[in-house]
Design an enzyme around this catalytic site. Structure first.
Site, short mmCIF file in Angstrom:
data_model
loop_
_atom_site.label_atom_id
_atom_site.label_comp_id
_atom_site.label_asym_id
_atom_site.label_seq_id
_atom_site.Cartn_x
_atom_site.Cartn_y
_atom_site.Cartn_z
N GLY A 1 24.50 -17.18 34.12
CA GLY A 1 25.63 -17.73 33.40
C GLY A 1 25.52 -17.61 31.90
O GLY A 1 26.53 -17.49 31.21
N PHE A 2 24.28 -17.60 31.38
CA PHE A 2 24.10 -17.56 29.93
C PHE A 2 22.88 -16.73 29.57
O PHE A 2 21.88 -16.74 30.27
CB PHE A 2 23.93 -18.97 29.36
CG PHE A 2 25.14 -19.85 29.54
CD1 PHE A 2 26.20 -19.77 28.66
CD2 PHE A 2 25.20 -20.73 30.61
CE1 PHE A 2 27.32 -20.57 28.84
CE2 PHE A 2 26.32 -21.54 30.79
CZ PHE A 2 27.38 -21.46 29.90
N GLY B 8 19.67 -15.93 26.97
CA GLY B 8 18.75 -16.70 26.14
C GLY B 8 17.99 -17.80 26.84
O GLY B 8 17.31 -18.59 26.19
N HIS C 283 26.74 -6.05 37.38
CA HIS C 283 26.25 -7.23 38.08
C HIS C 283 27.41 -8.21 38.20
O HIS C 283 27.82 -8.81 37.21
CB HIS C 283 25.08 -7.82 37.29
CG HIS C 283 24.54 -9.10 37.83
ND1 HIS C 283 23.64 -9.88 37.11
CD2 HIS C 283 24.76 -9.77 38.99
CE1 HIS C 283 23.34 -10.95 37.82
NE2 HIS C 283 24.01 -10.91 38.95
N MET D 138 31.22 -12.07 34.64
CA MET D 138 31.25 -13.49 35.02
C MET D 138 32.70 -13.97 35.03
O MET D 138 33.49 -13.62 34.16
CB MET D 138 30.44 -14.32 34.04
CG MET D 138 29.02 -13.85 33.83
SD MET D 138 28.11 -14.92 32.68
CE MET D 138 26.64 -13.94 32.40
N SER E 25 20.97 -5.77 28.67
CA SER E 25 22.17 -6.48 29.12
C SER E 25 23.15 -6.55 27.96
O SER E 25 22.89 -7.17 26.93
CB SER E 25 21.82 -7.90 29.58
OG SER E 25 22.99 -8.59 29.92
N ASP F 168 16.14 -10.06 36.36
CA ASP F 168 17.07 -10.38 35.28
C ASP F 168 16.88 -11.84 34.88
O ASP F 168 17.04 -12.73 35.70
CB ASP F 168 18.51 -10.14 35.76
CG ASP F 168 19.54 -10.40 34.68
OD1 ASP F 168 19.18 -10.77 33.54
OD2 ASP F 168 20.75 -10.22 34.97
N GLY F 169 16.53 -12.03 33.59
CA GLY F 169 16.45 -13.39 33.08
C GLY F 169 15.17 -13.67 32.31
O GLY F 169 14.08 -13.65 32.88
N GLY F 170 15.31 -13.90 31.01
CA GLY F 170 14.16 -14.28 30.20
C GLY F 170 13.12 -13.20 30.03
O GLY F 170 11.95 -13.50 29.76
N MET G 217 16.96 -13.02 40.27
CA MET G 217 17.29 -13.76 39.06
C MET G 217 16.11 -14.65 38.67
O MET G 217 15.63 -15.44 39.48
CB MET G 217 18.54 -14.61 39.26
CG MET G 217 19.83 -13.83 39.47
SD MET G 217 20.22 -12.72 38.08
CE MET G 217 20.35 -13.90 36.72
N HIS H 194 23.20 -2.70 31.51
CA HIS H 194 23.51 -3.74 32.49
C HIS H 194 24.72 -4.54 31.99
O HIS H 194 24.74 -5.02 30.86
CB HIS H 194 22.30 -4.66 32.63
CG HIS H 194 22.42 -5.71 33.69
ND1 HIS H 194 22.19 -5.46 35.02
CD2 HIS H 194 22.74 -7.04 33.60
CE1 HIS H 194 22.34 -6.57 35.71
NE2 HIS H 194 22.70 -7.54 34.87
N SER I 244 18.31 -11.33 25.41
CA SER I 244 17.80 -11.87 24.14
C SER I 244 16.42 -11.31 23.78
O SER I 244 16.01 -11.37 22.63
CB SER I 244 17.74 -13.40 24.23
OG SER I 244 16.92 -13.81 25.31
N MET J 20 28.82 -11.40 38.94
CA MET J 20 28.61 -12.84 39.12
C MET J 20 29.97 -13.51 39.22
O MET J 20 30.38 -14.30 38.39
CB MET J 20 27.80 -13.39 37.94
CG MET J 20 26.37 -12.94 37.94
SD MET J 20 25.43 -13.57 36.52
CE MET J 20 25.73 -12.27 35.34
N ASP K 248 27.05 -7.74 32.75
CA ASP K 248 27.19 -9.00 33.47
C ASP K 248 28.66 -9.41 33.50
O ASP K 248 29.24 -9.80 32.49
CB ASP K 248 26.38 -10.10 32.77
CG ASP K 248 24.89 -9.90 32.93
OD1 ASP K 248 24.43 -9.79 34.07
OD2 ASP K 248 24.18 -9.85 31.91
#
Length: 228
Positions: A147-148, A150, A71, A42, A13, A180-182, A142, A38, A203, A73, A40
């Protein structure tokens, strides 16, 4: 339907990259075996942040053959879709939660020559997509609230991945499953074991003070551990 041959795709990302050296980062990611980038997008309205627009994709597009994954958002993705397609997006995903005419928008993405995906926020059930699953090239689950970068991985995504994998087999469909996420060396093998094939990592790859090649190597090794 026979068991699906699964190619695992790692999609860094770019929200977490050092934008001041974006082209160098892209080349490092290519060398590390990453297949997708990827992006993002926003709008500060659908999610509480303001990030990458189509001009960022357009600036990088002449310099790499990597797959560009946009993506969106944003509250009104249809208003900006054509700009992302013109900028070089190879796939575009939009959120179920902000799109009352999802079928129409998915058709526009495909007519524009890109792969079309639908996104489920953590609190949105897979059932919200069942009617349109045959039209989708991929589903993005997700595993954080968007939105953020990390944020901590939410395990509630894992049953969704398993449900999507089951539905795909039962219905004889061929959409891909993205998460997507963590995504980290701890969570990535769990996601792969549950059915994820396209792993978006921010991250988990872009670690301050660490070479991208080292982070990617560790993530690929973890991914191999999650394959069934």
């Amino acid at each position: 339907m026979p068991a699906r041959e699964r190619e695992i795709i790692l999609a860094p990302s770019m929200i977490a990259a050092d934008w001041s050296r974006a082209l160098d980062v892209v080349r490092e990611l290519e060398a590390a075996g990453c297949q997708w980038l990827h992006f993002d997008a926003m709008d500060g309205h659908f999610v509480p942040n303001l990030t990458l627009g189509p001009m960022f994709l357009q600036a990088l597009r002449p310099h790499t053959a990597l797959h560009f994954d946009a993506h969106l958002m944003i509250s009104d993705p249809g208003a900006y879709l054509d700009e992302f397609l013109k900028a070089g997006a190879d796939s575009v995903s939009v959120h179920v939660e902000c799109q009352p005419h999802l079928h129409r928008l998915i058709g526009r993405i495909k007519d524009g020559g890109a792969l079309a995906g639908a996104v489920l926020n953590p609190a949105t059930p897979v059932a919200a997509l069942e009617t349109i699953l045959p039209e989708l090239d991929f589903v993005l689950v997700m595993s954080v609230n968007p939105g953020f970068s990390g944020q901590k991985f939410l395990p509630l995504a894992l049953p969704k991945l398993r449900e999507l994998s089951r539905l795909r087999s039962e219905l004889g469909l061929d959409f891909s499953i993205q998460i997507d996420g963590g995504m980290s060396v701890e969570s990535a093998p769990l996601a792969v074991a549950a059915g994820a094939e396209i792993l978006v990592s921010a991250s988990g790859l872009f670690v301050p003070g660490r070479e991208l090649s080292d982070s990617a190597r560790d993530l690929w090794k973890a991914i191999e551990g999650g394959k069934r």
